[in-house]
Design an enzyme around this catalytic site. Structure first.
Site, PDB file in Angstrom:
ATOM      1  N   HIS A 157      40.657  46.115  41.627  1.00 35.18           N
ATOM      2  CA  HIS A 157      42.476  46.171  41.407  1.00 35.18           C
ATOM      3  C   HIS A 157      42.407  46.011  40.169  1.00 35.18           C
ATOM      4  O   HIS A 157      43.467  46.242  39.700  1.00 35.18           O
ATOM      5  CB  HIS A 157      41.722  44.316  40.526  1.00 35.18           C
ATOM      6  CG  HIS A 157      40.625  44.011  39.448  1.00 35.18           C
ATOM      7  ND1 HIS A 157      39.503  44.028  39.559  1.00 35.18           N
ATOM      8  CD2 HIS A 157      41.006  43.684  38.379  1.00 35.18           C
ATOM      9  CE1 HIS A 157      39.325  43.227  38.007  1.00 35.18           C
ATOM     10  NE2 HIS A 157      40.292  43.405  37.602  1.00 35.18           N
TER      11      HIS A 157
ATOM     12  N   ASP B   4      35.273  45.130  45.280  1.00 36.99           N
ATOM     13  CA  ASP B   4      35.982  45.156  44.017  1.00 36.99           C
ATOM     14  C   ASP B   4      35.411  47.380  43.055  1.00 36.99           C
ATOM     15  O   ASP B   4      35.630  46.909  42.066  1.00 36.99           O
ATOM     16  CB  ASP B   4      36.267  44.217  43.419  1.00 36.99           C
ATOM     17  CG  ASP B   4      37.302  44.360  42.658  1.00 36.99           C
ATOM     18  OD1 ASP B   4      37.892  45.295  42.112  1.00 36.99           O
ATOM     19  OD2 ASP B   4      37.836  43.252  41.813  1.00 36.99           O
TER      20      ASP B   4
ATOM     21  N   SER C  49      36.930  44.178  33.149  1.00 41.00           N
ATOM     22  CA  SER C  49      36.919  44.949  34.452  1.00 41.00           C
ATOM     23  C   SER C  49      36.720  46.585  34.589  1.00 41.00           C
ATOM     24  O   SER C  49      37.145  46.998  34.012  1.00 41.00           O
ATOM     25  CB  SER C  49      37.968  44.630  34.955  1.00 41.00           C
ATOM     26  OG  SER C  49      37.798  43.288  35.681  1.00 41.00           O
TER      27      SER C  49
HETATM   28  N1  ARG Z   1      39.640  37.826  37.788  1.00 44.90           N
HETATM   29  C1  ARG Z   1      39.359  39.299  38.068  1.00 44.90           C
HETATM   30  C2  ARG Z   1      40.193  39.226  36.784  1.00 44.90           C
HETATM   31  O1  ARG Z   1      40.646  38.525  35.818  1.00 44.90           O
HETATM   32  C3  ARG Z   1      40.161  40.255  38.576  1.00 44.90           C
HETATM   33  C4  ARG Z   1      41.165  39.906  39.320  1.00 44.90           C
HETATM   34  C5  ARG Z   1      41.747  40.420  40.228  1.00 44.90           C
HETATM   35  N2  ARG Z   1      41.182  40.043  41.582  1.00 44.90           N
HETATM   36  C6  ARG Z   1      42.773  38.647  42.240  1.00 44.90           C
HETATM   37  N3  ARG Z   1      41.745  38.239  43.667  1.00 44.90           N
HETATM   38  N4  ARG Z   1      43.825  38.486  41.932  1.00 44.90           N
HETATM   39  O2  ARG Z   1      40.369  40.252  36.660  1.00 44.90           O
HETATM   40  N1  ASP Z   2      38.662  40.462  35.715  1.00 46.78           N
HETATM   41  C1  ASP Z   2      38.748  40.790  34.636  1.00 46.78           C
HETATM   42  C2  ASP Z   2      39.420  42.198  33.943  1.00 46.78           C
HETATM   43  O1  ASP Z   2      40.122  42.441  35.133  1.00 46.78           O
HETATM   44  C3  ASP Z   2      37.455  40.417  33.670  1.00 46.78           C
HETATM   45  C4  ASP Z   2      36.996  39.449  33.665  1.00 46.78           C
HETATM   46  O2  ASP Z   2      37.962  39.010  33.258  1.00 46.78           O
HETATM   47  O3  ASP Z   2      35.869  38.490  33.281  1.00 46.78           O
HETATM   48  O4  ASP Z   2      38.910  42.649  33.234  1.00 46.78           O
END
Ligand code: ARG
Ligand code: ASP
Length: 720
Positions: free
Chosen positions: A85, A221, A655
């Site tokens: 991502h 990921d 991330s």
């Molecule tokens: N929750 C994670 C973060 O904040 C991954 C985000 C990307 N993935 C998604 N399905 N939108 O970055």
């Molecule tokens: N998914 C998040 C990021 O892109 C990580 C988090 O918020 O824990 O940095």
């Protein structure tokens, strides 16, 4: 001022051991602050192995990937891992219906197949330094806030300039504890970063937005990039002559796995945490701001999803946009729940009452902190409607693509309106905007934007206090008799900014007098008036308030540290390099439910659903699973571990961060948190907060067995 410096210095040496889980620690201070505790929790390496300026240390392998993610170097040829991502936008840029790397994956089988990414950078920290004294030089207790800000800015400019004189490095100085302390970071910024590999979406984004922020998780990921330098080994813009970066250090990968309670640490770039927020600020966030953003995003997501489901081109065009809209939306829902469950607001009220009593117990404290709580209240009472208004502006107006695009043409207008500008100059400037226009429309669907505009302006008009609404919004409501669908139809069909054809026709032969066409464009007028309203009425008010708020938090965080001299504090995340440590651990999300600490490939097959996009399983992955062809990447238990959780305190920006074991070897790549724990930016709960990481063995398995890119594995240093 002297007093502040002394008390901070005191804090740094005052050792006390808090729970291993919470905290984002400063690499340079690990030795003094955390090493003992980290060792007590199982770490077998030293703080110097993690951060040293004299010898190569782990920090030399940690990268700020772009501006908002972390990456880590895993070979002596600059090979770098991060999340899928995090590389998403870049992978998307290289994708088309014909070469759909997003969907099908991409693997460069040799160096010359690796794909350059315009604008992408990799930043590596050379060293950091406490520069508090120099930054605060010239400031006394009598200095006013605005004067202080000016002095700080001037000092910072001088210090950073001096620090990198004669080098190709760059320097930044960031405030900690709201300006009680300052650190300088000397960085080397690499500019030729190439895409090496990405798994197909049904692996890299398996579970999609449905599983996002959730446990149990099965997302692969990760993506692979490489840093290139000029032939002299220094950062350089993309060139065919560039060579793979030779790092001072690359991470060793361990395929030994982990078990419950094993020590782990995460080394990366956490973006923002707000542990010191007052009860009132938490209420502002959870009662006002989050619900506004949640509602508006939900509406927009429904619109986008409807169109994505019916058209594969739209799926590519809007994949990254929808991911980012959905990400915030879901996080804030989780955050609100967590804060409610933890009773954060009333807990903070208790702390504030305690602080107030402490502050008023001696004349000295009273002089410094006696009014602090009352001042907070005053400022937040005043600021709340402006914060609310800002949320509406950003989520309901600025979120409309045509609005943002229209505003990007302001430079052309300024230029064309200047008397002395020649027609040739205007024409050249307009020509230069053609590429941007083409790339904007490559990812644009008028119908989505139009429907979003209708919904967003309706909510903006109906729900937001009219006193704080922009006049342009009220005008639309009046003109179309509150029928926002009709308004959207009409405005979008008349506007130049919603059609590539019209836009290119305008830009291709732009004359000074064409400014008129832009200025009477209905999207442009809405955009222009709304942003002016925002600048004049909201932004200016918030700037004034935020200066005060910052000052109050500077006092408050300092006061709290004085009040609790035995507690080891850590500064909020601010996009600087931090270490956080914890252990591999399960958790109990609800009564009667226990979540295991890792998932396996079997779970992917369990989730498989050919009718639901997010749960389509990659056929080749299924074959490997059937054959149990896991090679040396299987766990001792024979299964293929996919994702695991641990109690490392992480946030957005972490991330892509490496998850390291007690020996400092790479065992996973951090990519998310669990939903029950998303309030950790405000309040960390060791029982509920978990970071979610892809098992490094699953990455290696995908690279080797699924992609057939064994040559990448051969570059890495792996211990079994
Ligand atoms: N929750 C994670 C973060 O904040 C991954 C985000 C990307 N993935 C998604 N399905 N939108 O970055
Ligand atoms: N998914 C998040 C990021 O892109 C990580 C988090 O918020 O824990 O940095």
């Amino acid at each position: 001022m002297k007093k502040i410096l002394i008390s901070i210095a005191f804090l740094i040496v005052a050792q006390s051991f808090m729970r291993a889980d919470e905290g984002m620690w400063i690499p340079m201070l690990l030795k003094q602050q955390n090493e003992k505790d980290m060792r007590a929790n199982g770490m077998r390496i030293s703080a110097d192995d993690i951060y040293s300026i004299n010898n190569a240390s782990l920090k030399d392998a940690i990268v700020l990937f772009g501006r908002g993610c972390t990456g880590e170097i895993v070979s002596d040829k600059g090979l770098m891992l991060t999340n899928h991502h995090c590389g998403y936008g870049n992978i998307q840029q290289h994708s088309s219906l014909e070469f759909n790397y997003l969907e099908k994956g991409f693997w460069a089988m040799s160096l010359d197949e690796e794909l350059p990414n315009k604008g992408l950078t990799a930043t590596i920290l050379i060293r950091m330094e406490d520069v508090t004294k120099a930054v605060l030089e010239g400031i006394t207790n009598q200095t006013s806030e605005s004067e202080r800000a000016k002095i700080v800015e001037k000092n910072i400019e001088k210090i950073t300039k001096e620090a990198v004189k004669g080098t190709h490095y760059s320097a930044v100085i960031k405030p900690f504890y709201y300006g009680n302390q300052y650190f300088m970071y000397i960085n080397e910024i690499f500019k030729d970063i190439r895409l090496v590999g990405a798994p197909p979406s049904n692996i890299g984004k398996f579970g999609g937005d449905t599983d996002n922020w959730m446990w149990p998780r099965h997302t692969g990921d990760f993506s692979v990039f490489r840093i290139y330098t000029g032939p002299d080994g220094k950062p350089a813009e993309f060139s065919k002559d560039n060579i793979p970066y030779k790092p001072k250090k690359h991470l060793t990968i361990s395929t030994k796995g982990y078990k419950k309670d094993d020590f782990t640490f995460v080394f990366g770039y956490p973006g923002t945490t707000e542990q010191f927020l007052t009860s009132q600020a938490v209420a502002l966030k959870t009662v006002y701001e989050n619900p506004i953003a949640i509602q508006l995003r939900e509406e927009r997501l429904n619109i986008i999803k409807k169109h994505m489901d019916s058209d594969p081109l739209i799926r590519i065009q809007y994949a990254a946009k929808v991911a980012s809209i959905a990400n915030g939306w879901k996080k804030w829902i989780g955050e609100n729940r967590g804060i409610k469950r933890l009773n954060t607001i009333s807990e903070k009220q208790v702390l504030e009452a305690k602080f107030n009593a402490w502050a008023n117990a001696t004349p000295e404290r009273k002089a410094e902190y006696g009014n602090l709580m009352a001042d907070f209240k005053k400022v937040y009472d005043k600021a709340t409607p402006y914060y609310v208004s800002y949320k509406y502006f950003s989520e309901a107006a600025y979120s409309i693509e045509a609005v943002r695009y229209a505003l990007s043409l302001r430079s052309l207008i300024y230029l064309a309106e200047k008397k002395e500008t020649t027609e040739t100059a205007v024409k050249t400037h307009a020509q230069a905007l053609i590429d941007a226009a083409k790339s904007h429309f490559k990812g644009y669907q008028q119908v989505i934007d139009k429907e979003s505009f209708a919904v967003a302006t309706r909510i903006y008009f109906e729900n937001h206090d009219s006193q704080y609404q922009p006049q342009a919004l009220k005008d639309i409501a009046k003109k179309y008799k509150n029928n926002f669908d009709r308004a959207a139809e009409d405005i979008f069909s008349k506007s130049l900014f919603t059609s590539e054809e019209k836009m290119l026709a305008l830009l291709q032969n732009f004359k000074k007098k064409d400014v008129k066409k832009i200025k009477k464009d209905p999207i442009y007028t809405y955009a222009e008036e709304t942003i002016n309203h925002y600048r004049e009425e909201i932004y200016s008010a918030l700037m004034e308030v935020e200066e005060k708020i910052d000052h109050l938090y500077r006092l408050y965080s300092k006061g709290l540290m004085e009040m609790m001299p035995d507690k080891l504090f850590y500064p909020d995340a601010n996009m600087t390099l931090r270490v956080t440590y914890g252990k591999v651990d399960d958790y109990y999300p609800y009564d009667g439910v226990r979540y295991h600490y890792f998932t396996t490939l079997d779970g992917i097959m369990e989730k498989e659903n050919p009718d639901v996009y997010d749960y389509i399983v990659e056929p080749k992955l299924k074959e490997l699973w059937k054959a149990k062809d896991y090679g040396s990447y299987a766990d001792k238990d024979g299964s293929m571990h996919v994702v695991f959780i641990a109690s490392n305190h992480t946030t957005g920006g972490n991330s892509g961060s490496p998850v390291l074991n007690a020996d400092g070897h790479l065992i996973g790549i951090n990519f998310d948190r669990n939903w029950e724990g998303t309030m950790s930016d405000v309040q960390y709960d060791p029982d509920q907060c978990r970071n979610i990481s892809i098992d490094i063995r699953y990455c290696l398995f995908i690279i080797d067995k699924l992609a057939g890119a064994k040559h990448l594995i051969d570059e890495m240093t792996i211990v079994n």
